[in-house]
Design a protein around this motif. Structure first.
Motif, short mmCIF file in Angstrom:
data_model
loop_
_atom_site.label_atom_id
_atom_site.label_comp_id
_atom_site.label_asym_id
_atom_site.label_seq_id
_atom_site.Cartn_x
_atom_site.Cartn_y
_atom_site.Cartn_z
N LYS A 2 -55.76 -30.98 -26.05
CA LYS A 2 -56.89 -31.19 -26.96
C LYS A 2 -56.39 -31.65 -28.32
O LYS A 2 -55.43 -31.12 -28.86
CB LYS A 2 -57.70 -29.90 -27.10
N ASP A 28 -61.48 -34.17 -24.48
CA ASP A 28 -60.24 -33.68 -25.08
C ASP A 28 -60.18 -33.93 -26.59
O ASP A 28 -59.16 -33.67 -27.23
CB ASP A 28 -59.04 -34.37 -24.41
N THR A 62 -58.69 -22.97 -32.43
CA THR A 62 -58.33 -22.37 -31.14
C THR A 62 -58.29 -23.44 -30.03
O THR A 62 -59.25 -24.19 -29.86
CB THR A 62 -59.34 -21.27 -30.75
N GLY A 63 -57.17 -23.49 -29.32
CA GLY A 63 -57.06 -24.43 -28.20
C GLY A 63 -56.66 -25.83 -28.57
O GLY A 63 -56.49 -26.69 -27.70
N ASP A 65 -54.13 -28.61 -29.49
CA ASP A 65 -52.70 -28.86 -29.32
C ASP A 65 -52.14 -29.76 -30.42
O ASP A 65 -51.08 -29.50 -30.98
CB ASP A 65 -52.44 -29.50 -27.96
#
Length: 281
Positions: A2, A28, A62-63, A65
């Motif tokens: 992501k 994404d 959060t989540g 990358d």
């Protein structure tokens, strides 16, 4: 993987989203914006993200990358805001941080340079893998005001024969999208600028050609130019800032001939003539 984009509803951010959609699945891509409603219709996730609400930032990441930190626009507050984002990225486990800095930030006399340099250092000290995109001037910094210039019949400034190596926002956005969607740019710094360089006299000539009317360039001392901008309605600090950028142009701070941007995006950058024609079409 992501990818998160701060300031995704801004002028550069919107272009980055467009370019990323050409390279990644929409699911994404995450827009990190103050007002998520602005991203309706984009077909991507939008999360509330406000540089001035530091306690809320880590949760929003959060989540994520890879994170593109598009520099804030509040001069004097930017490093504090950026530092909060970097801290949140550490807490959230962001693996790769990409930052839009300033062309040759370590040597530039532009008033913008110190906050960019501080941010670059904080990113490197964070331990997160990074890519620094040192963006030069946007063509739109000039072309968005061209209709006012035409109505005045004269282009005023204080940059003398200083050269400008600008490119379109779309070009810089494409570079960001490439870096975000590939893994070969970690811990690198890119000096990004346009392939072609021009002076304000050259720019006035381009306008004149397009409108078939002579629009001369008149060079003024910085203080006189700042005063003229103030008389035109700009607040004093804004007028002083713009006049200062012209003096920085004279110092060579907006000139670069390494062509790293066109190498990165794999095509020539957009010329000032092309951007002018688009603005006046």
């Amino acid at each position: 993987m992501k990818v998160g984009i701060t300031g995704a509803s801004g002028k550069l951010g919107q272009w980055v989203i467009t370019k990323l959609k050409e390279r990644m699945a929409p699911e994404d891509i995450v827009a990190l914006v103050r007002t998520p409603e602005k991203m309706e219709g984009e077909g991507i996730e939008a999360r509330t993200f406000d540089y001035n609400e530091p306690d809320q930032l880590a949760k929003a990441l959060t989540g994520i990358d890879k994170l593109l930190l598009i520099s804030g626009n509040e001069i004097g507050k930017r490093f504090e805001q950026h530092a909060a984002v970097i801290k949140a990225a550490q807490e959230a486990g962001v693996k790769h941080l990409v930052y839009t800095s300033l062309l040759r930030a370590d040597a530039s006399t532009l008033v913008l340079a110190p906050e960019h340099l501080e941010t670059e250092k904080a990113i490197k000290d964070s331990g997160i893998e990074y890519t620094i995109l040192r963006n030069g001037w946007y063509n739109e910094n000039y072309t968005e005001a061209v209709k006012d210039t035409i109505s005045q019949g004269t282009l005023y400034g204080s940059s003398g024969d200083g050269k400008i190596s600008s490119a379109a926002r779309e070009d810089f956005a494409e570079a960001a999208a490439i870096v975000l969607s590939e893994d070969s740019h970690k811990n690198k710094t890119y000096e990004l600028s346009g392939d072609q360089s021009y002076t304000m006299t050259d720019y006035a000539s381009e306008i004149s050609k397009l409108v078939k009317t002579d629009i001369p360039y008149v060079n003024l001392p910085e203080a006189e130019f700042a005063n003229a901008l103030e008389q035109a309605g700009l607040p004093t600090p804004v007028a002083a800032f713009f006049a200062g950028t012209h003096t920085a142009t004279l110092n060579g701070d907006l000139y670069d001939n390494d062509n790293q941007l066109s190498k990165l995006i794999g095509r020539p950058t957009t010329s000032i003539s092309e951007s002018l024609a688009k603005e006046l079409s």
